[in-house]
Design an enzyme around this catalytic site. Structure first.
Site, PDB file in Angstrom:
ATOM      1  N   LYS A 147       0.839  -1.207   0.000  1.00 30.73           N
ATOM      2  CA  LYS A 147       0.000   0.000   0.000  1.00 30.73           C
ATOM      3  C   LYS A 147       0.870   1.252   0.000  1.00 30.73           C
ATOM      4  O   LYS A 147       1.016   1.926   1.020  1.00 30.73           O
ATOM      5  CB  LYS A 147      -0.951  -0.036   1.209  1.00 30.73           C
ATOM      6  CG  LYS A 147      -2.155   0.893   1.069  1.00 30.73           C
ATOM      7  CD  LYS A 147      -3.207   0.549   2.097  1.00 30.73           C
ATOM      8  CE  LYS A 147      -4.284   1.597   2.221  1.00 30.73           C
ATOM      9  NZ  LYS A 147      -5.039   1.822   0.989  1.00 30.73           N
ATOM     10  N   GLU A 179      -9.157  -4.342  -9.893  1.00 32.83           N
ATOM     11  CA  GLU A 179      -9.887  -3.713  -8.785  1.00 32.83           C
ATOM     12  C   GLU A 179     -10.286  -2.303  -9.178  1.00 32.83           C
ATOM     13  O   GLU A 179     -10.001  -1.852 -10.289  1.00 32.83           O
ATOM     14  CB  GLU A 179      -9.027  -3.704  -7.516  1.00 32.83           C
ATOM     15  CG  GLU A 179      -7.683  -3.021  -7.698  1.00 32.83           C
ATOM     16  CD  GLU A 179      -6.737  -3.186  -6.504  1.00 32.83           C
ATOM     17  OE1 GLU A 179      -7.205  -3.371  -5.368  1.00 32.83           O
ATOM     18  OE2 GLU A 179      -5.522  -3.099  -6.729  1.00 32.83           O
TER      19      GLU A 179
END
Ligand code: PMP
Length: 283
Positions: A147, A179
């Site tokens: 992340k 995604e």
């Protein structure tokens, strides 16, 4: 109104908070982040976010500058100081400031920043109406499981969606949906709930994990596999999950209505179950 933010051990008014121009987060996007939602003044899935943060740091060869308990204290202190009832806490840790060099510095002190953001999470119009998405190629780097703060491509995707009169974009790689720009993508097809399997191609969403667990507990059928854009357009339902949107219906993909164009029953149920669990288990 000015917030109190946390920077490297200090709680400061946002106007006084400063980070070096040599910070590697600024120069190289050499840093990681987490967004934890707050409901009723309590943190949702704090341990899940803390665990993912530790993993992200490890993948970049950084050691966590603060223990999990200290991080929890800072989160709680910010909630208290800003009187936050509902919203998010953003946390960012970068490798720190050093002379500009591609190689990691021998020793740098990590920069730790946290701030609050007020937002309505439970009562959101998008939960009632659903959102519209467009598809775009997934042109991000190959370690989307870390992340990092390098979010320019997702930002460009969000802008492309806005320009097309939509709300968000789903990213496509080799014909399969990876995604959303800032959320995990799901469909319901043949009564089964389908979301992409974990790997380096997507972020391992904390909300995704919770929704998967709750759906399984409710005896719903879950399949973890890649699905194509065509499958998504032909699906009965579609939705996204993230810490800030919980479970949000997707009612249109590239101008094609999903199902009857309204949020579907499985999506609604998952949102309800997720919110009930969130409120019950927040700390
Ligand atoms: N995928 C991407 C690319 C994201 O940016 C996010 C949100 N940060 C998610 C998925 C959802 O993750 P989470 O449920 O942990 O917020």
């Amino acid at each position: 109104m000015s917030r109190i933010v946390y920077v490297n051990g200090e709680y400061l008014p946002e106007e006084s908070a400063k980070v070096s121009v040599f910070d590697r987060g600024f120069l190289f996007a050499d840093g990681v982040y987490e967004v934890t939602s707050v409901v009723g003044g309590k943190l949702v899935d704090f341990d899940g976010h803390a665990a993912r943060l530790e993993r992200s740091l490890g993948e970049l060869g950084m050691t966590a500058p603060l223990a999990r308990a200290e991080l929890l204290d800072i989160h709680r202190e910010l909630i208290a100081r800003n009187d936050l009832d509902e919203g998010m806490i953003y946390l960012q840790i970068t490798r720190g400031a050093a002379d500009r060099d591609f190689a990691y510095p021998e020793s740098a002190t990590p920069t730790v920043v946290l701030f609050t953001q007020t937002a309505a999470l439970i009562d959101r119009p998008a939960a009632q109406t659903g959102i519209r998405v467009i598809s775009i190629p997934d042109l991000r780097w190959g370690r989307r499981d870390i992340k990092t703060v390098q979010l320019l491509y997702p930002s460009m995707g969000k802008m492309a969606a806005k320009q097309a009169g939509a709300d968000d974009a789903w990213m496509i790689e080799d014909g399969f949906v990876t995604e959303g720009t800032s959320n995990n993508a799901w469909i319901v097809a043949g009564g089964r709930i389908i979301t992409r399997h974990l790997g380096t191609e997507i972020l391992h969403g904390i909300t995704r994990a919770a929704v998967k667990r709750l759906a399984e507990e409710a005896q719903m059928q879950i399949e973890e596999r890649a699905f194509t854009l065509a499958e998504a357009k032909a699906a009965e339902e579609a939705f996204v999950t993230s810490a800030s949107t919980f479970v949000t219906p997707v009612v249109e993909i590239d101008g094609t209505r999903v199902g009857n164009g309204a949020p579907g029953p499985i999506t609604r149920r998952l949102r309800e179950i997720y919110i009930a669990d969130t409120v019950a288990t927040a700390i």
